[in-house]
Design a protein around this motif. Sequence first.
Motif, PDB file in Angstrom:
ATOM      1  N   ALA A 131       0.848  -1.195   0.000  1.00 39.32           N
ATOM      2  CA  ALA A 131       0.000   0.000   0.000  1.00 39.32           C
ATOM      3  C   ALA A 131       0.885   1.246   0.000  1.00 39.32           C
ATOM      4  N   GLU A 132       0.556   2.195  -0.867  1.00 38.16           N
ATOM      5  CA  GLU A 132       1.273   3.467  -0.928  1.00 38.16           C
ATOM      6  C   GLU A 132       0.449   4.509  -0.181  1.00 38.16           C
ATOM      7  N   ILE A 133       0.833   4.775   1.071  1.00 42.06           N
ATOM      8  CA  ILE A 133       0.085   5.721   1.902  1.00 42.06           C
ATOM      9  C   ILE A 133       0.968   6.934   2.192  1.00 42.06           C
ATOM     10  N   LYS A 134       0.691   8.024   1.513  1.00 41.98           N
ATOM     11  CA  LYS A 134       1.451   9.260   1.675  1.00 41.98           C
ATOM     12  C   LYS A 134       0.674  10.323   2.451  1.00 41.98           C
ATOM     13  N   ARG A 135      -0.637  10.136   2.525  1.00 40.23           N
ATOM     14  CA  ARG A 135      -1.510  11.106   3.203  1.00 40.23           C
ATOM     15  C   ARG A 135      -2.757  10.376   3.675  1.00 40.23           C
ATOM     16  N   PRO A 136      -3.528  10.966   4.593  1.00 40.35           N
ATOM     17  CA  PRO A 136      -4.721  10.290   5.114  1.00 40.35           C
ATOM     18  C   PRO A 136      -5.715   9.871   4.029  1.00 40.35           C
ATOM     19  N   LYS A 137      -5.812  10.661   2.974  1.00 38.98           N
ATOM     20  CA  LYS A 137      -6.731  10.328   1.880  1.00 38.98           C
ATOM     21  C   LYS A 137      -6.390   8.961   1.280  1.00 38.98           C
ATOM     22  N   ASP A 138      -5.087   8.654   1.204  1.00 35.40           N
ATOM     23  CA  ASP A 138      -4.661   7.350   0.696  1.00 35.40           C
ATOM     24  C   ASP A 138      -5.082   6.238   1.648  1.00 35.40           C
ATOM     25  N   ALA A 139      -4.917   6.475   2.959  1.00 33.09           N
ATOM     26  CA  ALA A 139      -5.284   5.466   3.954  1.00 33.09           C
ATOM     27  C   ALA A 139      -6.768   5.138   3.877  1.00 33.09           C
ATOM     28  N   VAL A 140      -7.600   6.161   3.724  1.00 36.58           N
ATOM     29  CA  VAL A 140      -9.053   5.946   3.612  1.00 36.58           C
ATOM     30  C   VAL A 140      -9.372   5.137   2.357  1.00 36.58           C
ATOM     31  N   ARG A 141      -8.621   5.396   1.299  1.00 34.08           N
ATOM     32  CA  ARG A 141      -8.816   4.648   0.044  1.00 34.08           C
ATOM     33  C   ARG A 141      -8.540   3.163   0.252  1.00 34.08           C
ATOM     34  N   TYR A 142      -7.614   2.853   1.162  1.00 34.03           N
ATOM     35  CA  TYR A 142      -7.325   1.455   1.499  1.00 34.03           C
ATOM     36  C   TYR A 142      -8.228   0.941   2.618  1.00 34.03           C
ATOM     37  N   LYS A 143      -9.286   1.678   2.906  1.00 35.07           N
ATOM     38  CA  LYS A 143     -10.288   1.297   3.907  1.00 35.07           C
ATOM     39  C   LYS A 143      -9.705   1.241   5.317  1.00 35.07           C
ATOM     40  N   MET A 144      -8.903   2.258   5.630  1.00 32.12           N
ATOM     41  CA  MET A 144      -8.347   2.410   6.965  1.00 32.12           C
ATOM     42  C   MET A 144      -8.900   3.692   7.591  1.00 32.12           C
ATOM     43  N   GLY A 145      -9.374   3.619   8.843  1.00 34.64           N
ATOM     44  CA  GLY A 145      -9.885   4.783   9.559  1.00 34.64           C
ATOM     45  C   GLY A 145      -9.116   5.006  10.853  1.00 34.64           C
ATOM     46  N   TYR A 146      -9.111   6.247  11.332  1.00 31.29           N
ATOM     47  CA  TYR A 146      -8.289   6.610  12.496  1.00 31.29           C
ATOM     48  C   TYR A 146      -9.113   7.421  13.483  1.00 31.29           C
ATOM     49  N   VAL A 147      -9.421   6.827  14.617  1.00 25.97           N
ATOM     50  CA  VAL A 147     -10.091   7.534  15.719  1.00 25.97           C
ATOM     51  C   VAL A 147      -8.987   8.123  16.581  1.00 25.97           C
ATOM     52  N   THR A 148      -8.692   9.401  16.375  1.00 27.04           N
ATOM     53  CA  THR A 148      -7.522  10.025  16.990  1.00 27.04           C
ATOM     54  C   THR A 148      -7.718  10.269  18.483  1.00 27.04           C
ATOM     55  N   GLU A 149      -6.596  10.429  19.185  1.00 27.65           N
ATOM     56  CA  GLU A 149      -6.622  10.716  20.615  1.00 27.65           C
ATOM     57  C   GLU A 149      -7.344  12.027  20.899  1.00 27.65           C
ATOM     58  N   ASP A 150      -7.112  13.040  20.061  1.00 28.81           N
ATOM     59  CA  ASP A 150      -7.730  14.355  20.232  1.00 28.81           C
ATOM     60  C   ASP A 150      -8.927  14.468  19.294  1.00 28.81           C
ATOM     61  N   ARG A 151     -10.063  13.901  19.726  1.00 29.02           N
ATOM     62  CA  ARG A 151     -11.232  13.889  18.840  1.00 29.02           C
ATOM     63  C   ARG A 151     -11.744  15.291  18.553  1.00 29.02           C
ATOM     64  N   ARG A 152     -11.637  16.206  19.540  1.00 25.05           N
ATOM     65  CA  ARG A 152     -12.162  17.558  19.344  1.00 25.05           C
ATOM     66  C   ARG A 152     -11.280  18.383  18.412  1.00 25.05           C
ATOM     67  N   GLY A 153      -9.965  18.171  18.509  1.00 29.64           N
ATOM     68  CA  GLY A 153      -9.061  18.974  17.688  1.00 29.64           C
ATOM     69  C   GLY A 153      -8.772  18.379  16.332  1.00 29.64           C
ATOM     70  N   GLN A 154      -8.776  17.024  16.227  1.00 34.96           N
ATOM     71  CA  GLN A 154      -8.377  16.368  14.989  1.00 34.96           C
ATOM     72  C   GLN A 154      -9.466  15.501  14.370  1.00 34.96           C
ATOM     73  N   GLY A 155     -10.382  15.009  15.185  1.00 38.21           N
ATOM     74  CA  GLY A 155     -11.361  14.059  14.655  1.00 38.21           C
ATOM     75  C   GLY A 155     -12.657  14.673  14.194  1.00 38.21           C
ATOM     76  N   LEU A 156     -12.955  15.900  14.644  1.00 41.06           N
ATOM     77  CA  LEU A 156     -14.251  16.507  14.365  1.00 41.06           C
ATOM     78  C   LEU A 156     -14.115  17.993  14.054  1.00 41.06           C
ATOM     79  N   SER A 157     -15.116  18.513  13.366  1.00 40.05           N
ATOM     80  CA  SER A 157     -15.286  19.964  13.237  1.00 40.05           C
ATOM     81  C   SER A 157     -16.425  20.347  14.172  1.00 40.05           C
ATOM     82  N   LEU A 158     -16.104  20.955  15.293  1.00 35.42           N
ATOM     83  CA  LEU A 158     -17.087  21.181  16.354  1.00 35.42           C
ATOM     84  C   LEU A 158     -18.193  22.149  15.959  1.00 35.42           C
TER      85      LEU A 158
END
Length: 500
Positions: A321-348
């Motif tokens: 898998a060629e993963i250079k950015r998060p968009k690539d990871a999502v294309r490979y069906k990978m998701g990331y529930v980050t530690e900082d959900r308010r700052g990185q995981g969501l738009s409040l």
Amino acid sequence: MGKEIILRCRNITKEFPGVKALDGVSLELEKGEVHALCGENGAGKSTLIKIITGIYQKDSGEIEYEGNTVNYRTAQECRKNGIALIPQEIHLAETLTVAENIFMTNYPKKAGLVDWDRMNRQTEKLQERLGKTAMSFKPDQLVKTLNMGQKQLVEIMKAISMKVKIIAFDEPTSSLSEDEAQSMFQLIKQLTAEGITIIYVSHRLAEIFTICDRVSVYKDGKYMGTKNTGEVKSSEIVKMMVGRDINLYERASGSAAKQEILRVEHLSWKNKVKDVSFVLKKGEILGIFGIVGAGRTEMANALFGITQMDQGSIYIEGKKAEIKRPKDAVRYKMGYVTEDRRGQGLSLVMGVLENTTLPFYRKFLKYGILNLKKEKEEVAGLTEKLNVKTPSIYSKVGNLSGGNQQKIVIAKWLGAKCRILIFDEPTRGIDVGAKSEIYKLMDELSGSEHSIIMISSDLPELLTMSDRILVFRDGEIVKEFENTDALTEETVLKFAIRMQ
């Protein structure tokens, strides 16, 4: 003769549009005690301490402080009279010095000018009063150079500089390392020895039973009662909070899967992650443990393409898998529930719907036009599946509880059909009921052949939920455990802190 009561709240009521946050609640604080407030998110704990510290105004009820009925209108007025809040989200002037932040509203002056030498000397005296934990930085050091534990110390020095008598701590250890948390506990004991009363709000029951003298429980804006921590079990407190028995650490079944879905080989990044290799199997929950700075989150960021790995290879279902950015990871069906959900995981400031469909909204586009009906149906189905409690799918995510915000982060990756999920501190800052739901959801996902990498500092959580555990130290994997009934917290911890 009973202990001296420093503050009483009687029949406190507070309403916000559409929500009765507090419904005739009570609280009684004894001088020099550590008094915990417990309850699920939305129970009213934070609203109550914000009323006590002058941030919110009560609608009705009475507050008696040192024998007198009071009605302070601002946080500054409360501080002047000896009541201060140390918030979960620290708000300091980052570009000013430690001393300037402490004396911002009360600069010592000489001949009408700020007396900088005196201000720095007074700051040093405050540091000496708090002990060696507060001596790791200088009065003239810029706040932006401090870590979170040091910033909390600045907030505490700011409070005690005004001869505070009551300090309310809101989730004080949520962003601290284990060592910083232990230092915080020692400091709290020191403050109470000086006669200062502490209000302690935390979702971590183990902390409450370690440091607090009494605990008051709230549920749905109502007062459920007060108990001495030495005379009650944690299970009883949980039942008071949620109205039912909950076994937090109970997984339905482990994974017997053997088929590989992800393989990482020789991943390295900036000396923070060093030659890391591991395999994730289908339907497995792979636990990742390590103390702060061990390289766990840095590894996850490189795996997901948030940072660019210096070297290494990633294989998904046997293919590179060629993963250079998060968009690539999502294309490979990978998701990331980050530690900082308010700052990185969501738009409040955005709604539940927009946050949920952010990674996959294009599926609703046809000829450049968004099919709002299909998007709404998809989000309604996901929020129902995950039992998200929200007034509507158009409600702002910033207004939801921590547990429901976490569910929205998970919902967006399930909507994007991700089969590999990275959970970084999945239950940090959420209440006991929401934790139970998150654990159940993770168990169900692994049972339906989703594969999970679970990064956590909570060893009981890892020992229950994980099929295998990788221990990180200094950026490297130093030990791999098959999770069996014989595996103990002490065994895992000794590898994480170099005790073997």
